[in-house]
Design a protein around this motif. Structure first.
Motif, PDB file in Angstrom:
ATOM      1  N   VAL A   7       5.883  83.318 -12.241  1.00 12.25           N
ATOM      2  CA  VAL A   7       5.816  82.469 -13.430  1.00 12.25           C
ATOM      3  C   VAL A   7       5.750  83.371 -14.657  1.00 12.25           C
ATOM      4  O   VAL A   7       4.764  84.091 -14.852  1.00 12.25           O
ATOM      5  N   HIS A   8       6.771  83.340 -15.489  1.00  8.85           N
ATOM      6  CA  HIS A   8       6.887  84.255 -16.620  1.00  8.85           C
ATOM      7  C   HIS A   8       6.693  83.535 -17.950  1.00  8.85           C
ATOM      8  O   HIS A   8       7.417  83.791 -18.919  1.00  8.85           O
ATOM      9  N   HIS A   9       5.721  82.643 -17.988  1.00  7.01           N
ATOM     10  CA  HIS A   9       5.343  81.988 -19.238  1.00  7.01           C
ATOM     11  C   HIS A   9       3.852  81.664 -19.175  1.00  7.01           C
ATOM     12  O   HIS A   9       3.248  81.711 -18.096  1.00  7.01           O
ATOM     13  N   PRO A  10       3.231  81.335 -20.297  1.00  7.61           N
ATOM     14  CA  PRO A  10       1.802  80.996 -20.275  1.00  7.61           C
ATOM     15  C   PRO A  10       1.523  79.786 -19.387  1.00  7.61           C
ATOM     16  O   PRO A  10       2.357  78.883 -19.264  1.00  7.61           O
ATOM     17  N   VAL A  11       0.337  79.779 -18.786  1.00  7.02           N
ATOM     18  CA  VAL A  11      -0.066  78.682 -17.911  1.00  7.02           C
ATOM     19  C   VAL A  11      -1.449  78.192 -18.338  1.00  7.02           C
ATOM     20  O   VAL A  11      -2.395  78.982 -18.436  1.00  7.02           O
ATOM     21  N   LEU A  12      -1.560  76.897 -18.580  1.00  6.37           N
ATOM     22  CA  LEU A  12      -2.842  76.261 -18.858  1.00  6.37           C
ATOM     23  C   LEU A  12      -3.449  75.793 -17.543  1.00  6.37           C
ATOM     24  O   LEU A  12      -2.800  75.060 -16.782  1.00  6.37           O
ATOM     25  N   ASP A  13      -4.665  76.199 -17.261  1.00  2.96           N
ATOM     26  CA  ASP A  13      -5.393  75.784 -16.063  1.00  2.96           C
ATOM     27  C   ASP A  13      -6.081  74.455 -16.377  1.00  2.96           C
ATOM     28  O   ASP A  13      -7.025  74.404 -17.168  1.00  2.96           O
ATOM     29  N   ASP A  14      -5.610  73.372 -15.764  1.00  2.53           N
ATOM     30  CA  ASP A  14      -6.080  72.009 -16.069  1.00  2.53           C
ATOM     31  C   ASP A  14      -6.645  71.343 -14.818  1.00  2.53           C
ATOM     32  O   ASP A  14      -6.109  70.336 -14.339  1.00  2.53           O
ATOM     33  N   PRO A  15      -7.751  71.881 -14.237  1.00  5.85           N
ATOM     34  CA  PRO A  15      -8.234  71.370 -12.959  1.00  5.85           C
ATOM     35  C   PRO A  15      -8.763  69.938 -13.020  1.00  5.85           C
ATOM     36  O   PRO A  15      -8.769  69.236 -12.001  1.00  5.85           O
ATOM     37  N   GLU A  16      -9.213  69.494 -14.172  1.00  8.27           N
ATOM     38  CA  GLU A  16      -9.727  68.129 -14.308  1.00  8.27           C
ATOM     39  C   GLU A  16      -8.641  67.141 -14.747  1.00  8.27           C
ATOM     40  O   GLU A  16      -8.947  65.977 -15.024  1.00  8.27           O
ATOM     41  N   LEU A  17      -7.394  67.592 -14.821  1.00  7.13           N
ATOM     42  CA  LEU A  17      -6.244  66.755 -15.181  1.00  7.13           C
ATOM     43  C   LEU A  17      -6.409  66.118 -16.557  1.00  7.13           C
ATOM     44  O   LEU A  17      -5.937  65.003 -16.814  1.00  7.13           O
ATOM     45  N   VAL A  18      -7.059  66.826 -17.477  1.00  8.26           N
ATOM     46  CA  VAL A  18      -7.270  66.293 -18.822  1.00  8.26           C
ATOM     47  C   VAL A  18      -5.945  66.193 -19.575  1.00  8.26           C
ATOM     48  O   VAL A  18      -5.586  65.142 -20.126  1.00  8.26           O
ATOM     49  N   THR A  19      -5.198  67.287 -19.611  1.00  3.35           N
ATOM     50  CA  THR A  19      -3.913  67.270 -20.315  1.00  3.35           C
ATOM     51  C   THR A  19      -2.891  66.441 -19.544  1.00  3.35           C
ATOM     52  O   THR A  19      -2.050  65.761 -20.140  1.00  3.35           O
ATOM     53  N   TRP A  20      -2.952  66.491 -18.214  1.00  6.90           N
ATOM     54  CA  TRP A  20      -2.098  65.629 -17.372  1.00  6.90           C
ATOM     55  C   TRP A  20      -2.231  64.169 -17.798  1.00  6.90           C
ATOM     56  O   TRP A  20      -1.233  63.469 -18.007  1.00  6.90           O
ATOM     57  N   GLN A  21      -3.453  63.675 -17.938  1.00  4.57           N
ATOM     58  CA  GLN A  21      -3.669  62.285 -18.300  1.00  4.57           C
ATOM     59  C   GLN A  21      -3.271  62.020 -19.751  1.00  4.57           C
ATOM     60  O   GLN A  21      -2.736  60.952 -20.070  1.00  4.57           O
ATOM     61  N   ALA A  22      -3.515  62.987 -20.637  1.00  2.99           N
ATOM     62  CA  ALA A  22      -3.168  62.792 -22.038  1.00  2.99           C
ATOM     63  C   ALA A  22      -1.671  62.576 -22.226  1.00  2.99           C
ATOM     64  O   ALA A  22      -1.242  61.837 -23.124  1.00  2.99           O
ATOM     65  N   TYR A  23      -0.866  63.212 -21.365  1.00  3.00           N
ATOM     66  CA  TYR A  23       0.590  63.069 -21.445  1.00  3.00           C
ATOM     67  C   TYR A  23       1.118  62.023 -20.465  1.00  3.00           C
ATOM     68  O   TYR A  23       2.326  61.928 -20.260  1.00  3.00           O
ATOM     69  N   THR A  24       0.214  61.265 -19.836  1.00  2.68           N
ATOM     70  CA  THR A  24       0.551  60.186 -18.888  1.00  2.68           C
ATOM     71  C   THR A  24       1.494  60.642 -17.790  1.00  2.68           C
ATOM     72  O   THR A  24       2.412  59.915 -17.405  1.00  2.68           O
ATOM     73  N   ALA A  25       1.293  61.853 -17.292  1.00  4.62           N
ATOM     74  CA  ALA A  25       2.101  62.333 -16.162  1.00  4.62           C
ATOM     75  C   ALA A  25       1.734  61.546 -14.917  1.00  4.62           C
ATOM     76  O   ALA A  25       0.565  61.208 -14.693  1.00  4.62           O
ATOM     77  N   ARG A  26       2.715  61.250 -14.092  1.00 11.58           N
ATOM     78  CA  ARG A  26       2.478  60.512 -12.851  1.00 11.58           C
ATOM     79  C   ARG A  26       3.056  61.222 -11.631  1.00 11.58           C
ATOM     80  O   ARG A  26       2.950  60.704 -10.523  1.00 11.58           O
ATOM     81  N   ALA A  27       3.700  62.356 -11.846  1.00  5.06           N
ATOM     82  CA  ALA A  27       4.365  63.007 -10.712  1.00  5.06           C
ATOM     83  C   ALA A  27       4.366  64.508 -10.923  1.00  5.06           C
ATOM     84  O   ALA A  27       4.364  65.000 -12.050  1.00  5.06           O
ATOM     85  N   TRP A  28       4.363  65.220  -9.799  1.00  2.00           N
ATOM     86  CA  TRP A  28       4.624  66.653  -9.801  1.00  2.00           C
ATOM     87  C   TRP A  28       6.063  66.841  -9.343  1.00  2.00           C
ATOM     88  O   TRP A  28       6.423  66.373  -8.250  1.00  2.00           O
ATOM     89  N   PRO A  29       6.906  67.497 -10.104  1.00  2.00           N
ATOM     90  CA  PRO A  29       6.685  68.013 -11.454  1.00  2.00           C
ATOM     91  C   PRO A  29       7.037  66.969 -12.512  1.00  2.00           C
ATOM     92  O   PRO A  29       7.796  66.041 -12.264  1.00  2.00           O
ATOM     93  N   THR A  30       6.467  67.155 -13.713  1.00  2.00           N
ATOM     94  CA  THR A  30       6.836  66.378 -14.893  1.00  2.00           C
ATOM     95  C   THR A  30       7.095  67.358 -16.033  1.00  2.00           C
ATOM     96  O   THR A  30       6.349  68.323 -16.199  1.00  2.00           O
ATOM     97  N   LEU A  31       8.155  67.110 -16.798  1.00  4.04           N
ATOM     98  CA  LEU A  31       8.517  67.957 -17.930  1.00  4.04           C
ATOM     99  C   LEU A  31       8.458  67.133 -19.214  1.00  4.04           C
ATOM    100  O   LEU A  31       8.975  66.006 -19.255  1.00  4.04           O
ATOM    101  N   VAL A  32       7.833  67.696 -20.232  1.00  2.00           N
ATOM    102  CA  VAL A  32       7.719  67.019 -21.524  1.00  2.00           C
ATOM    103  C   VAL A  32       8.199  67.982 -22.608  1.00  2.00           C
ATOM    104  O   VAL A  32       7.694  69.109 -22.703  1.00  2.00           O
ATOM    105  N   LEU A  33       9.153  67.537 -23.415  1.00  2.00           N
ATOM    106  CA  LEU A  33       9.684  68.358 -24.509  1.00  2.00           C
ATOM    107  C   LEU A  33       9.070  67.905 -25.831  1.00  2.00           C
ATOM    108  O   LEU A  33       9.096  66.718 -26.167  1.00  2.00           O
ATOM    109  N   VAL A  34       8.499  68.866 -26.558  1.00  2.00           N
ATOM    110  CA  VAL A  34       7.858  68.620 -27.849  1.00  2.00           C
ATOM    111  C   VAL A  34       8.669  69.353 -28.914  1.00  2.00           C
ATOM    112  O   VAL A  34       9.046  70.520 -28.721  1.00  2.00           O
ATOM    113  N   ASP A  35       8.921  68.691 -30.054  1.00  2.00           N
ATOM    114  CA  ASP A  35       9.762  69.317 -31.075  1.00  2.00           C
ATOM    115  C   ASP A  35       8.936  70.244 -31.981  1.00  2.00           C
ATOM    116  O   ASP A  35       7.707  70.292 -31.879  1.00  2.00           O
TER     117      ASP A  35
END
Length: 588
Positions: free
Chosen positions: A96-124
């Motif tokens: 993995v050649h990019h930064p990784v956020l460790d989100d064990p409590e799924l805080v950011t996962w829930q904030a972005y309403t992810a429902r599947a592994w993998p999910t991709l979100v593009l931000v402008d």
């Protein structure tokens, strides 16, 4: 916060919140990344589809090195994946050649309403969400969208290209690096699939490296052919070259490597057997090489004498369903171990020990589904594993299971149907073999410790209650009558193309089956009314969707793409819950 722009509602991207960061100096915030596009990759390191996406994104990261920052958001499925040391090892293991956020409590996962592994979100560059995709195969869609948006933001002056915040980890040199499996050879040497070095390594009887053979990409499985077959085909060992999506043949005398099956391109829906998808293990059984095709949850076969490749078991839907081989559901098929009229299988994502027999029927000895795991001995219907990757048949006919995420070797006795524990405290054991020189010893591949370990088989197995766990994903509350909607929009420059039949498909099933009164089965519409049984209370909806798109100009040579994803959605039936369940397959 939402804003309107050109009539469209713009949703402000939530902040990135987690336990810590890897592959970068210090924490990153959205403000730090303002002025560039941000692609969030919600992943978990057990998930082969997530690993596919890591590879899909590499060309995109290179092409937009100044305009785009990719951040992996690691949202674990299994308890072991929440261990920070295990995550750090996985980030190295999978390059993995990019930064990784460790989100064990799924805080950011829930904030972005992810429902599947993998999910991709593009931000402008202004911090607004512009697209969300579930599953794999979306890199071309994101590239097409960036092709439009980069120009727009450059013209508006909101794009401010800059360097990457990625900082590589320090890696200590070792003879083996994340070895996956090992194979004893007739001359007393041992062959190791050394995935972290992209090599197959030969060790002598003292464990000293005598030869390294390169040209692989994360090889995971090894199979020694019968001597008469090897003599006829000109190679001795079949290698499951996982990330290269191929089978390779290795001649032990010369070190020559040849491609046997797969063209190096990952199989996608609609392809034939000329392409493979993350073959994980290989085994000789019934006069053929069997392949654990982890990437699409199936078992395939390869005939060395004819070169024929065939699908042998599994529908390609992810889950646990026994029965006739063509109708069975698997989940990331992994280690294989033949035993007479039965071949044992580690089915990793269902934390299951399963088998297929010579009557082409699939059964389960240990394991119950995609979200239940743990560490418990006892009868097979009560025992629990956690993401096992390897199986080995022992001299007494019992089966040793490399219970990878529990750091243990477990023993299943087919006669009594019970499970016990042979060893604990191992670092992600992923494969094993019985020492031919001392059948009272099991040689275990400790993948995360980069070594082979010896485990005595003589003592009686211990018994543990351990723990039982259900994957900690948020449960979605739904009404008993709910409209399922899978959203999909073709990438820029493409359109839905139904000239040759329906361009989409939707399959819905449930665990337990009684959860779903109406709406199960296969159809071509991406929306469907589901009627759930309120008395069931809760369960899991298994949803598989796919949609095809082709270039707008059409005609001969037009490029077409298949977009697909399987969801396992934990649901709870509540009277006043929403009557619509939306799953994003992809689109802006």
């Amino acid at each position: 916060m939402a804003h309107r722009h050109n009539g469209r509602v713009r949703v402000r991207a939530p902040e990135l919140v987690g336990r810590g960061w890897l592959n970068t100096d210090g924490p990153l915030s959205l403000a730090d990344l303002r002025g560039r596009f941000l692609l969030l990759d919600f992943w978990t390191f057990c998930c082969v589809n997530c690993l596919h996406v890591l590879d899909e994104l590499r060309p995109l990261e290179a092409a937009y090195a100044e305009e785009l920052v990719v951040v992996g958001v690691h949202s674990p499925k299994f308890a072991h994946e929440a261990d920070p040391d295990a995550l750090a090892a996985a980030v190295e293991r999978y390059g993995v050649h990019h930064p990784v956020l460790d989100d064990p409590e799924l805080v950011t996962w829930q904030a972005y309403t992810a429902r599947a592994w993998p999910t991709l979100v593009l931000v402008d560059p202004e911090g607004y969400v512009v697209a969300q995709y579930a599953g794999e195969g979306h890199a071309h869609a994101i590239e097409a969208l960036l092709g439009e948006l980069v120009a727009q933001h450059r013209e508006r002056g909101t794009l401010q290209p800059a360097g990457s915040p990625y900082v590589p980890p320090v890696v200590e040199p070792t003879d083996l690096r994340f070895p996956a499996t090992a194979l004893p050879l007739p001359d007393g040497h041992v062959l190791v699939a050394d995935a972290g070095h992209d090599e197959v390594v030969e060790l002598d009887g003292e464990g000293v490296v005598v030869r390294r053979t390169g040209g692989f990409r994360e090889p995971n499985g090894l199979c020694l052919l019968p001597s008469d077959v090897a003599a006829e085909v000109g190679y001795d060992v079949v290698v499951a070259d996982t990330v290269a999506h191929r089978l390779a043949g290795l001649a032990l005398a010369t070190g020559e490597v040849r491609t046997l099956a797969g063209d190096g391109t990952q199989w996608m829906s609609g392809d034939g057997t000329e392409r493979l998808s993350s073959p994980w293990d290989v085994a000789w059984w019934g006069g053929r090489v069997w392949i654990a095709m982890a990437g699409i949850h199936q078992l395939w076969t390869f005939d060395p004498l004819t070169g024929a490749v065939e699908v042998a078991a599994g529908t390609a839907h992810e889950g646990l369903l026994d029965g006739p081989a063509p109708e069975a559901w698997f989940a990331q098929t992994s280690g294989l171990a033949p035993a007479g009229d039965r071949m044992w299988l580690a089915d990793s994502e269902t934390s299951a020990l399963r088998w297929i027999d010579t009557d082409a029927r699939v059964g389960t000895a240990v394991g119950s589904g995609l979200f239940d795991f743990g560490f418990r001995d006892g009868p097979g219907d009560q025992a629990l594993l956690q993401h096992p990757l390897g199986v080995t048949v022992l001299p007494d006919g019992s089966v040793a299971v490399c219970d990878t995420y529990n750091g243990a070797v477990r023993r299943y006795d087919p006669t009594s149907g019970t499970t016990s524990t042979l060893a604990t405290g191992l670092a992600e054991p992923s494969g094993a073999y019985v020492d031919p020189a001392d059948p009272a010893v099991l040689v275990v591949v400790e993948s995360a410790a980069h070594r082979l370990a010896r485990v005595p088989l003589g003592g009686a197995g211990t018994s543990t209650e351990g723990f039982a766990r259900t994957t900690q994903r948020p449960v979605t509350e739904v009404a008993a009558g709910v409209e399922l909607v899978v959203t999909f929009a073709p990438p820029p420059g493409q359109k839905v193309d139904d000239r040759f039949g329906p361009a989409s498909q939707l399959v819905v099933e449930a665990t337990p089956p009684g959860l779903l009164r109406e709406g199960s089965g296969r159809g071509t519409s991406l929306s469907r009314t589901l009627v759930l049984d309120p008395h069931a209370g809760e369960g899991v909806l298994h949803v598989a969707a796919r949609a095809a798109s082709c270039d707008l100009h059409g005609g001969e040579g037009a490029a077409c793409r298949m977009h697909q994803q399987d969801w396992g959605v934990p649901v709870r039936i509540v009277d006043d819950a929403p009557a619509v369940l939306t799953l994003p397959l992809g689109g802006a």
